[in-house]
Design an enzyme around this catalytic site. Sequence first.
Site, mmCIF file in Angstrom:
data_model
loop_
_atom_site.group_PDB
_atom_site.id
_atom_site.type_symbol
_atom_site.label_atom_id
_atom_site.label_comp_id
_atom_site.label_asym_id
_atom_site.label_seq_id
_atom_site.Cartn_x
_atom_site.Cartn_y
_atom_site.Cartn_z
ATOM 1 N N SER A 43 5.080 -26.603 7.942
ATOM 2 C CA SER A 43 6.344 -27.282 8.290
ATOM 3 C C SER A 43 6.249 -28.244 9.462
ATOM 4 C CB SER A 43 7.422 -26.251 8.602
ATOM 5 O OG SER A 43 8.016 -25.847 7.409
ATOM 6 N N LYS A 70 6.901 -31.730 8.606
ATOM 7 C CA LYS A 70 8.267 -32.239 8.392
ATOM 8 C C LYS A 70 8.667 -33.236 9.488
ATOM 9 C CE LYS A 70 9.616 -28.022 5.949
ATOM 10 N NZ LYS A 70 10.256 -26.699 6.036
ATOM 11 N N TYR A 111 5.485 -33.105 -1.325
ATOM 12 C CA TYR A 111 5.897 -32.113 -0.313
ATOM 13 C C TYR A 111 4.797 -31.059 -0.097
ATOM 14 C CZ TYR A 111 8.419 -28.259 1.833
ATOM 15 O OH TYR A 111 8.777 -27.228 2.677
ATOM 16 N N TYR A 164 13.199 -22.535 12.630
ATOM 17 C CA TYR A 164 13.978 -21.812 11.619
ATOM 18 C C TYR A 164 15.155 -21.108 12.296
ATOM 19 C CZ TYR A 164 9.218 -22.350 9.842
ATOM 20 O OH TYR A 164 7.981 -22.839 9.530
ATOM 21 N N VAL A 221 4.421 -22.198 8.907
ATOM 22 C CA VAL A 221 4.011 -20.849 8.511
ATOM 23 C C VAL A 221 2.484 -20.673 8.454
ATOM 24 C CG1 VAL A 221 6.151 -20.225 7.289
ATOM 25 C CG2 VAL A 221 4.275 -21.310 6.034
HETATM 26 N N1 GLU Z 1 5.192 -25.197 2.555
HETATM 27 C C1 GLU Z 1 6.063 -24.202 3.044
HETATM 28 C C2 GLU Z 1 7.196 -23.995 2.092
HETATM 29 O O1 GLU Z 1 7.750 -24.937 1.623
HETATM 30 C C3 GLU Z 1 6.541 -24.626 4.388
HETATM 31 C C4 GLU Z 1 7.102 -23.504 5.080
HETATM 32 C C5 GLU Z 1 7.060 -23.607 6.559
HETATM 33 O O2 GLU Z 1 6.041 -23.854 7.193
HETATM 34 O O3 GLU Z 1 8.139 -23.384 7.084
HETATM 35 O O4 GLU Z 1 7.542 -22.902 1.785
#
Ligand code: GLU
Length: 311
Positions: free
Chosen positions: A70, A73, A195, A247, A265
Site C-alpha cells: 500500500s 498508493k 493495481y 488504515y 502489508v
Molecule cells: N495489495 C494489497 C491489497 O490490495 C494492499 C494491501 C495493503 O498493503 O494495505 O490487498
Amino acid sequence: MNNDTPRDDYKHVIDRIYKEVLPFLGRGKVADYIPALARVNPNQFGIAVLPLEGQVVLKGDARTCFSVQSISKVFTFAMVMRHLGEEIWKSVGREPSGNPFNSLVQLEHEKGVPRNPFINAGAIVVTDRLIDLYSRPKEEILQFVRELCGNDDIYYDSKVARSELDHADRNRALAYFMKSFGNIHNDVDTIIDVYCHQCALSMSCEDLAHAFLFMANHGVNPADGKRILSKSQAKRLGALMLTCGFYDESGDFAFRVGLPGKSGVGGGIVAYLPERLTIAVWSPELDCHGNSLMGIETLERFTTDISRSIF
Ligand code: GLU
C-alpha cells in the site's frame, strides 16, 4: 537533539533503537492473505534514515527489497494529483475511514465514492484515473518511482503480482461495485492488473527513504531539484498520510509517532519529518491492523528520542 542533528547522532539513536526493538520479533504475524507474502522470512528488520542535508544512515536489512504494497498508493496518487488537481476530489474523499483497508461496507452508504485514496477502494479509483491519463501505466509508475529514488534497478516482483492477481476477488468486487455507481471508467481486469503490479513494487528501506524526500522538501526532489508536486499539493498529500496512512490505526500512529507516513502489508513503513528527514522501516510481522509491529515501535522510539515530530 537540536535542528542540525549530525549523522553520527542518528546512527547512535538508530543503533540503540534497533537493539531495543529486536526482541519484539515473533509478536506480530506476517500477512497471509496473499500466498507470496506469507512465504516471506519474518526475521528481517531494516531501518534507513535520510536527512535532507546529509548522508543516509542504514541499519540491519535496510538494503533488502520487499513488497511495498500500500505504500505504492502514495506514488500513484501523486501521479494523478499532478494532472487532475482538485478534480480528483469528485471521485474520492479525504477523511479517515476508521475501517479495515479492504472493507466494502462504507462504499454502499457513500454511493461508490471511497473515503480516501489510501483504502483499497480509493486506490483502485486512483489507478483507474491513472489508466485514463497514462498510455503505459505500469511502465510509467516504474519510471516515476525510479526517478524519485535515483535507482533504475527498481522492478515489480512478478511472483508477488501473480499471487496477488490470483487472490484479488475482494479488490475486483470493490471495483465492480464502484463501477455500478459510475465511479470506475476502465475495464476492471485491466485496473486490477495495474493495481496488483503497483503493490508488487519491490523496494528497500533505502529506496523508500529516497523516494519520499520530496515530501519532506515541500514537493521538490532535492536530488535533482525537480518539482514533483506544488507546495499546496505536497501539504495536502502529507495531511492524507497523517490522517489516513495507517488504515484504522491512523489515529494511534499519529498519537504514538507524530509523523505523516504510509504503511503496507509487506511490513514497510515510510514516514517523514518536514524540512528534516525521511525514515523507512521494514519488518514483515504485522499488528492486528495490518501495520508493521516493529516498524511502529521503532518510529515511536525515534521521534521520542530525537524530541521531534510534527507536534
Ligand atoms: N495489495 C494489497 C491489497 O490490495 C494492499 C494491501 C495493503 O498493503 O494495505 O490487498
